[in-house]
Enzyme design. Sequence first.
Site, PDB file in Angstrom:
ATOM      1  N   GLN A 254      -0.847 -13.179   9.972  1.00 27.55           N
ATOM      2  CA  GLN A 254      -1.538 -11.760  10.157  1.00 27.55           C
ATOM      3  C   GLN A 254      -0.374 -10.782   9.234  1.00 27.55           C
ATOM      4  OE1 GLN A 254      -4.435 -11.168  10.755  1.00 27.55           O
ATOM      5  NE2 GLN A 254      -5.156 -12.639  11.948  1.00 27.55           N
TER       6      GLN A 254
ATOM      7  N   LYS B 151      -6.515 -15.997   4.594  1.00 26.02           N
ATOM      8  CA  LYS B 151      -6.318 -14.722   5.275  1.00 26.02           C
ATOM      9  C   LYS B 151      -5.750 -13.931   3.944  1.00 26.02           C
ATOM     10  CE  LYS B 151      -5.669 -16.222   9.794  1.00 26.02           C
ATOM     11  NZ  LYS B 151      -6.990 -15.975  10.840  1.00 26.02           N
TER      12      LYS B 151
ATOM     13  N   CYS C 264      -8.853 -16.040  19.922  1.00 23.84           N
ATOM     14  CA  CYS C 264      -7.652 -17.074  20.222  1.00 23.84           C
ATOM     15  C   CYS C 264      -6.438 -16.693  20.785  1.00 23.84           C
ATOM     16  CB  CYS C 264      -7.529 -17.892  18.837  1.00 23.84           C
ATOM     17  SG  CYS C 264      -9.111 -18.383  18.364  1.00 23.84           S
TER      18      CYS C 264
ATOM     19  N   HIS D 163      -0.943 -16.073  19.112  1.00 25.75           N
ATOM     20  CA  HIS D 163      -2.492 -16.733  18.797  1.00 25.75           C
ATOM     21  C   HIS D 163      -2.135 -18.361  19.621  1.00 25.75           C
ATOM     22  CE1 HIS D 163      -5.219 -18.849  16.422  1.00 25.75           C
ATOM     23  NE2 HIS D 163      -5.791 -18.053  16.110  1.00 25.75           N
TER      24      HIS D 163
ATOM     25  N   ASP E 221       5.232 -16.946  12.797  1.00 28.23           N
ATOM     26  CA  ASP E 221       3.702 -17.041  12.445  1.00 28.23           C
ATOM     27  C   ASP E 221       3.467 -15.821  11.624  1.00 28.23           C
ATOM     28  OD1 ASP E 221       1.150 -16.964  12.332  1.00 28.23           O
ATOM     29  OD2 ASP E 221       0.701 -17.293  14.526  1.00 28.23           O
TER      30      ASP E 221
END
Length: 414
Positions: free
Chosen positions: A211, A234, A372, A131, A208
């Site tokens: 997600q 999220k 993104c 991202h 990261d």
Amino acid sequence: MSAVLERRPVLNVDAVRRDFPILDLVVNGRPLVYLDNAASSQMPNAVIERLVKYQKEEHANIHRAVHYLSETATREFELAREKARRFLNAREAREIIFTRGTTEAINLVMHGYGRAFLKAGDEIILSALEHHSNIVPWQMLANEKGVVLRVIPMNDRGELLQEEFAKLFNRNTRLLALTHVSNALGTVNPVKEMIGYAHSHGVPVLVDGAQAAPHKRVDVQDLDCDFYAFSGHKLCGPTGIGVLYGKAERLEAMQPYQGGGDMILSVTFEKTDYNVIPYKFEAGTPAIAAAIGLGAAIDYLEGIGLAGIEAWEHELLAYATSRMKETKGVRIIGEAADKSAVLSFEIDGVHPHDVGTILNEEGIAIRTGHHCAQPVMQRFHVPATARASFAFYNTLAEVDKLMEGIVKVREIFG
Ligand code: 7TS
């Protein structure tokens, strides 16, 4: 098929849906079908009510006064930190830093570790799946310091090439910054193995987890990552809050990213002594309500169970994937063997923006665009994709509605 699966789900979706007031919304005359969960998920009553209780009964600034409300707010804020620690299975609560979200967490590492310790010629390894928030901060560092960025390439299914990854390491490698799950394609990276490989070269790893954390059990001690970042919004929590996990010894060695109140032990005009971690990295009044709301969201998800969430979302993905594959003129982008519940697709001859607009008329929310992750789009030679991303409160019937919407798009565009 859908009716059969719907009768024996791995979690009680009907009951879960009743926890989310927004799912009763009618949009353009149709019941809302919310399939934009990778961008932001929805909030259950338990979190909404926790936020209201905080505002009505508990609000004051934290870490400063001896009065009742300040002590209450401080206790609840630190309890939320403990919940985040448990959620990630971090060793200690001081390894949990509250940030505005994943983006700020990565920027914190860029400033605190990258700007403090890296020099011209040092190298950072990223992946082709990142991202923008795990690209742009490192590019800023590259421009400022002459640090070199190396990129792990991927194959046509959207899987990182592990042999190429191994070749990127050399004496100058200082950091691996890698997404756990791709937001654009859904690819789940074998982060544990990749972290092990990086560590065998003495290279620390930032993951990261934006997600991943909402969809699967994450154990930072098992992964052995040096840093792990995720966002509250999220994960059925509020916006404006997220977490950076960092190993205590790494955080202690790092420079604070911002200066101000709460991050100091003593200040004179000559010199400041910084506070201990995590406070050293939490300058100013934090998002107190949002942190407490995130704690409630963690409680809620753990109440349902990450294993059930992952299993149900996997069924949704498998069903949607098979329905899309049997639909003429639809191409799935990203077919990694290990995938999270993100489905990027293209419809022949129709711009993704038009797909999104027509689906919206049917009450169906998907995201269209580059997500993104423009380098991912460039790799697949598309300007944009349409993306359906699922959460545990989605149903197989909603997948059917998505497919009906896609058929309608094809009819309209002939
Ligand atoms: N990393 C990944 C993998 C993401 O998917 C996102 C947001 C971020 C970082 C940034 O998170 P933030 O909370 O700090 O903004 N992804 C998306 C998306 O896929 N659609 O909208 C935002």
